[in-house]
Design a protein around this motif. Sequence first.
Motif, PDB file in Angstrom:
ATOM      1  N   ASN A  21       0.940  -1.282  -0.185  1.00  0.00           N
ATOM      2  CA  ASN A  21       0.044   0.092   0.064  1.00  0.00           C
ATOM      3  C   ASN A  21       0.858   1.263  -0.154  1.00  0.00           C
ATOM      4  O   ASN A  21       0.591   2.137  -0.795  1.00  0.00           O
ATOM      5  CB  ASN A  21      -0.898  -0.248   1.241  1.00  0.00           C
ATOM      6  N   ALA A  22       1.988   1.266   0.660  1.00  0.00           N
ATOM      7  CA  ALA A  22       2.760   2.441   0.887  1.00  0.00           C
ATOM      8  C   ALA A  22       3.300   2.788  -0.704  1.00  0.00           C
ATOM      9  O   ALA A  22       3.329   3.833  -1.054  1.00  0.00           O
ATOM     10  CB  ALA A  22       3.931   2.139   1.999  1.00  0.00           C
ATOM     11  N   ARG A  23       3.696   1.670  -1.254  1.00  0.00           N
ATOM     12  CA  ARG A  23       4.461   1.665  -2.677  1.00  0.00           C
ATOM     13  C   ARG A  23       3.148   2.132  -3.532  1.00  0.00           C
ATOM     14  O   ARG A  23       3.575   2.934  -4.458  1.00  0.00           O
ATOM     15  CB  ARG A  23       4.830   0.361  -3.152  1.00  0.00           C
ATOM     16  N   ASN A  81      -1.464   3.269   8.356  1.00  0.00           N
ATOM     17  CA  ASN A  81      -0.414   2.427   8.055  1.00  0.00           C
ATOM     18  C   ASN A  81       0.412   2.962   6.794  1.00  0.00           C
ATOM     19  O   ASN A  81       1.804   3.002   7.023  1.00  0.00           O
ATOM     20  CB  ASN A  81      -0.679   0.875   7.831  1.00  0.00           C
ATOM     21  N   ILE A  82      -0.277   3.297   6.098  1.00  0.00           N
ATOM     22  CA  ILE A  82       0.538   3.896   4.634  1.00  0.00           C
ATOM     23  C   ILE A  82       1.162   5.385   5.248  1.00  0.00           C
ATOM     24  O   ILE A  82       2.469   5.471   4.957  1.00  0.00           O
ATOM     25  CB  ILE A  82      -0.555   4.197   3.656  1.00  0.00           C
ATOM     26  N   THR A  83       0.453   6.170   5.835  1.00  0.00           N
ATOM     27  CA  THR A  83       0.935   7.374   6.181  1.00  0.00           C
ATOM     28  C   THR A  83       2.115   7.241   7.246  1.00  0.00           C
ATOM     29  O   THR A  83       3.291   7.678   7.028  1.00  0.00           O
ATOM     30  CB  THR A  83       0.010   8.467   6.811  1.00  0.00           C
ATOM     31  N   ALA A  84       2.087   6.273   8.203  1.00  0.00           N
ATOM     32  CA  ALA A  84       3.272   5.841   9.097  1.00  0.00           C
ATOM     33  C   ALA A  84       4.495   5.537   8.364  1.00  0.00           C
ATOM     34  O   ALA A  84       5.497   5.655   8.882  1.00  0.00           O
ATOM     35  CB  ALA A  84       2.825   5.000  10.272  1.00  0.00           C
ATOM     36  N   MET A  85       4.043   4.359   7.529  1.00  0.00           N
ATOM     37  CA  MET A  85       5.314   3.774   6.794  1.00  0.00           C
ATOM     38  C   MET A  85       5.994   4.715   6.214  1.00  0.00           C
ATOM     39  O   MET A  85       7.357   4.559   5.909  1.00  0.00           O
ATOM     40  CB  MET A  85       4.679   2.349   5.849  1.00  0.00           C
ATOM     41  N   LYS A  86       5.390   5.618   5.221  1.00  0.00           N
ATOM     42  CA  LYS A  86       6.130   6.609   4.607  1.00  0.00           C
ATOM     43  C   LYS A  86       6.939   7.463   5.515  1.00  0.00           C
ATOM     44  O   LYS A  86       7.984   7.964   5.086  1.00  0.00           O
ATOM     45  CB  LYS A  86       5.037   7.469   3.859  1.00  0.00           C
ATOM     46  N   GLY A  89       8.795   4.331   8.305  1.00  0.00           N
ATOM     47  CA  GLY A  89       9.452   3.072   7.786  1.00  0.00           C
ATOM     48  C   GLY A  89       8.748   1.789   8.415  1.00  0.00           C
ATOM     49  O   GLY A  89       7.821   2.029   9.333  1.00  0.00           O
ATOM     50  N   VAL A  90       8.911   0.776   7.896  1.00  0.00           N
ATOM     51  CA  VAL A  90       8.112  -0.529   8.063  1.00  0.00           C
ATOM     52  C   VAL A  90       8.348  -1.020   9.490  1.00  0.00           C
ATOM     53  O   VAL A  90       7.301  -1.365  10.244  1.00  0.00           O
ATOM     54  CB  VAL A  90       8.502  -1.460   7.016  1.00  0.00           C
ATOM     55  N   THR A  91       9.637  -1.175   9.955  1.00  0.00           N
ATOM     56  CA  THR A  91       9.775  -1.783  11.379  1.00  0.00           C
ATOM     57  C   THR A  91       9.066  -0.876  12.338  1.00  0.00           C
ATOM     58  O   THR A  91       8.385  -1.513  13.261  1.00  0.00           O
ATOM     59  CB  THR A  91      11.279  -1.639  11.587  1.00  0.00           C
ATOM     60  N   LEU A  92       9.355   0.553  12.531  1.00  0.00           N
ATOM     61  CA  LEU A  92       8.677   1.140  13.516  1.00  0.00           C
ATOM     62  C   LEU A  92       7.581   1.313  13.477  1.00  0.00           C
ATOM     63  O   LEU A  92       6.549   0.883  14.524  1.00  0.00           O
ATOM     64  CB  LEU A  92       9.459   2.547  13.476  1.00  0.00           C
ATOM     65  N   THR A  93       6.831   1.438  12.245  1.00  0.00           N
ATOM     66  CA  THR A  93       5.409   1.317  11.977  1.00  0.00           C
ATOM     67  C   THR A  93       4.785   0.040  12.527  1.00  0.00           C
ATOM     68  O   THR A  93       3.745   0.069  13.507  1.00  0.00           O
ATOM     69  CB  THR A  93       4.815   1.628  10.681  1.00  0.00           C
ATOM     70  N   VAL A 136      10.782  -0.744  21.192  1.00  0.00           N
ATOM     71  CA  VAL A 136      10.533   0.255  20.086  1.00  0.00           C
ATOM     72  C   VAL A 136      11.407   1.449  19.983  1.00  0.00           C
ATOM     73  O   VAL A 136      12.042   1.881  19.186  1.00  0.00           O
ATOM     74  CB  VAL A 136       8.873   0.625  20.212  1.00  0.00           C
ATOM     75  N   VAL A 137      11.541   1.849  21.482  1.00  0.00           N
ATOM     76  CA  VAL A 137      12.326   2.877  21.789  1.00  0.00           C
ATOM     77  C   VAL A 137      13.835   2.573  21.163  1.00  0.00           C
ATOM     78  O   VAL A 137      14.617   3.489  20.788  1.00  0.00           O
ATOM     79  CB  VAL A 137      12.502   3.550  23.273  1.00  0.00           C
ATOM     80  N   ILE A 138      14.555   1.523  21.758  1.00  0.00           N
ATOM     81  CA  ILE A 138      15.589   0.993  21.166  1.00  0.00           C
ATOM     82  C   ILE A 138      15.708   0.887  19.830  1.00  0.00           C
ATOM     83  O   ILE A 138      16.706   1.551  18.988  1.00  0.00           O
ATOM     84  CB  ILE A 138      16.063  -0.105  21.722  1.00  0.00           C
ATOM     85  N   LEU A 139      14.801   0.449  18.944  1.00  0.00           N
ATOM     86  CA  LEU A 139      14.605   0.195  17.645  1.00  0.00           C
ATOM     87  C   LEU A 139      14.914   1.836  17.080  1.00  0.00           C
ATOM     88  O   LEU A 139      15.526   1.971  15.815  1.00  0.00           O
ATOM     89  CB  LEU A 139      13.369  -0.216  17.104  1.00  0.00           C
TER      90      LEU A 139
END
Length: 141
Positions: A21-23, A81-86, A89-93, A136-139
């Motif tokens: 979806n992000a793509r 999800n789309i907005t967050a991934m943009k 990034g994917v991992t943090l989202t 998540v904070v460490i990531l």
Amino acid sequence: MKGSIFAVAGGAFLTLQGVANARISQSIGTWQTATITQLTGFVAALLILLLVRDGSWSGFRQVKPWYLAGGAFAALIIFSNITAMKQVGVTLTVSALLISQLCLTFVIDSNGWFGVMKKKMRLPQFIGIAMMIAGVVILKL
């Protein structure tokens, strides 16, 4: 065991859907992507329903209208999800999504909302959520 396999598959498909979806949204826009995703999801679910033919529609009138809003929530999920991934990034989202889900289910279980049996949360559950947040904070660092 079967439930665990479906849960793992669902998590994998959720991530794959988010990345796809992000793509797509880079080319056509976020709400357009959410619309296409909902439409293709509807078609896929309808085809599976027609092939599998499990369950029945007889209890449809007993379903509370609030629960029927699940599909509308999906549009908001896709957009978020789309907005967050943009932006992050994917991992943090996906990490933040999981923590958010866990925290809300924690509140739902603790209060017995939506007809679920009320469960008392103890220290290990609090520690588990705190460890996920710390991860998540460490990531992010």
